[in-house]
Enzyme design. Sequence first.
Site, short mmCIF file in Angstrom:
data_model
loop_
_atom_site.label_atom_id
_atom_site.label_comp_id
_atom_site.label_asym_id
_atom_site.label_seq_id
_atom_site.Cartn_x
_atom_site.Cartn_y
_atom_site.Cartn_z
N HIS A 126 82.05 44.17 31.79
CA HIS A 126 82.25 45.16 32.85
C HIS A 126 83.58 44.91 33.54
CE1 HIS A 126 77.95 46.88 33.63
NE2 HIS A 126 78.22 46.74 32.33
N TYR A 137 76.35 49.61 43.79
CA TYR A 137 75.74 49.06 45.01
C TYR A 137 75.82 50.16 46.07
CZ TYR A 137 76.60 44.36 43.01
OH TYR A 137 76.63 43.23 42.22
N PRO A 149 71.27 37.80 46.81
CA PRO A 149 71.69 38.24 45.47
C PRO A 149 72.78 39.31 45.46
CG PRO A 149 69.55 39.13 46.01
CD PRO A 149 69.89 38.18 47.10
N LYS A 172 75.84 35.82 42.85
CA LYS A 172 76.49 34.50 42.82
C LYS A 172 75.55 33.34 42.55
CE LYS A 172 80.54 36.02 43.23
NZ LYS A 172 81.28 36.05 41.98
N TYR A 195 84.33 38.66 43.46
CA TYR A 195 83.29 39.07 42.51
C TYR A 195 83.50 38.45 41.13
CZ TYR A 195 79.57 42.19 40.82
OH TYR A 195 78.39 42.68 40.31
C1 PHB Z 1 70.90 42.14 38.33
O1 PHB Z 1 71.28 42.83 37.34
O2 PHB Z 1 69.77 41.59 38.38
C2 PHB Z 1 71.85 41.97 39.50
C3 PHB Z 1 73.15 42.38 39.35
C4 PHB Z 1 74.03 42.23 40.43
C5 PHB Z 1 73.57 41.69 41.62
C6 PHB Z 1 72.24 41.27 41.75
C7 PHB Z 1 71.37 41.43 40.68
O3 PHB Z 1 74.42 41.57 42.68
#
Ligand code: PHB
Length: 394
Positions: free
Chosen positions: A76, A204, A296, A300, A388
């Site tokens: 990605h 997000y 989450p 990280k 990130y």
């Molecule tokens: C996930 O795909 O479980 C996931 C991805 C990004 C995040 C948290 C969880 O910030």
Amino acid sequence: MTHTHKTQVCIIGSGPSGLLLAQLLAQARIDTIILDRRDRVYIEGRIRAGVLEQGSVKALEEAGVADRLHAEGLVHDGFDLAFDGNRHRIDLSGLTGTSVIVYGQTEVTKDLFDARVAQEQVFFFNVEDVVPTDLKSDTPSVRFRQNGEEHVISCDYVAGCDGFRGVSRAAIPSDVLKTFERVYPFGWLGVLVEKPPVADELIYANNSRGFALASMRSETRSRHYIQCDLDDDVSDWPDDRFWEEFATRLGPDTAAHLQTGPSFEKSIAPLRSFVAEPMRYGNLFLAGDAAHIVPPTGAKGLNLAVADIRMLSRALIAHYTSGNDDYLDTYSETVLKRVWKVERFSWQLSTLMHQFPENSPFEKRMQRAEFDYIASSEAASKAIAENYVGLPLE
Ligand code: PHB
Ligand code: APR
């Protein structure tokens, strides 16, 4: 009768931290024994996040367990932040020159387990009453019971990789240990569904009703989350209710691409920021969730654990191969400097992207202003991007 064992490094915990440490030490022919209170099936069944920094990919390559990751992982180059339906893409590769790989932690754990089993290395699963002892001496040991029988492992070092609720951190005296914590006033409800992702990259979203995250595990399997109340139960969220809320929070334009279906995993997790200092006590070294927890939001948790293990394995290998203990002596200070920076990023993104019940109208406008600033400033977007993709190890 007490069964006695001897090894160079006793690893408490067989999650990603413990398994990766064992694998990197095995590459340097350093002997380890791993203990876990659970077994492999249980450990692999835990659903966790799935975004790997390039540094984590490098560590897994060094451990010789990255073949499936490169074959199945999704590269990605960016992700979207959305605010009430307005989307802004954080161009990771354009802003930092690098990308991330989407590959579930469950798969990382499976790859590490397979490698350990292939090397016929020693595990003790389903252990009880694990007690690290004599940590300030040159001959620490770890006592435990398994199937009602007493065991003791003599070792040079103990690696506390036993997660947030393990025994290793608790082995550090309370007058030595300092902890720092922020518990968030909400949780994340996550589902797994055998449907294609909403978009090619993660989204997000902060909506007036709450946070939502559209993620994925493959091109046919999605992982989605919504912010929920701390006292919610999974039974409060039948699939229909989840999909309706998730679509609302994504906004109509994005939700038009949402494919819903029966979830085959649904769970609620609390969010917390937590750090324990120091990460060393005598010959005990803490790594991963045993020493720190991040919400989450910034993806990280696994990456921080891998970063700890890269530094701890470097230190132990330097000790055993060249008698150099400088990295062991500076481990806690060096790692904590980066831990706190990653805690900051995870806290910042969580503060930006969630609805806080206690937020005043002013604080809600600050969230929107922060989003508008990020969306209009390459410098602000780059700050998000460089965190990130992963900060330098030191
Ligand atoms: C996930 O795909 O479980 C996931 C991805 C990004 C995040 C948290 C969880 O910030
Ligand atoms: N004795 C033996 N094993 C224990 C004990 C104990 N007293 N307590 C906990 N464990 C084991 C758990 O069963 C678990 O398998 O330690 C392991 C810790 O694994 P994790 O909690 O996954 O922690 P870590 O390996 O540091 O990985 C961090 O996992 O939980 C996610 O979000 C977290 O992505 C991050 C990653």
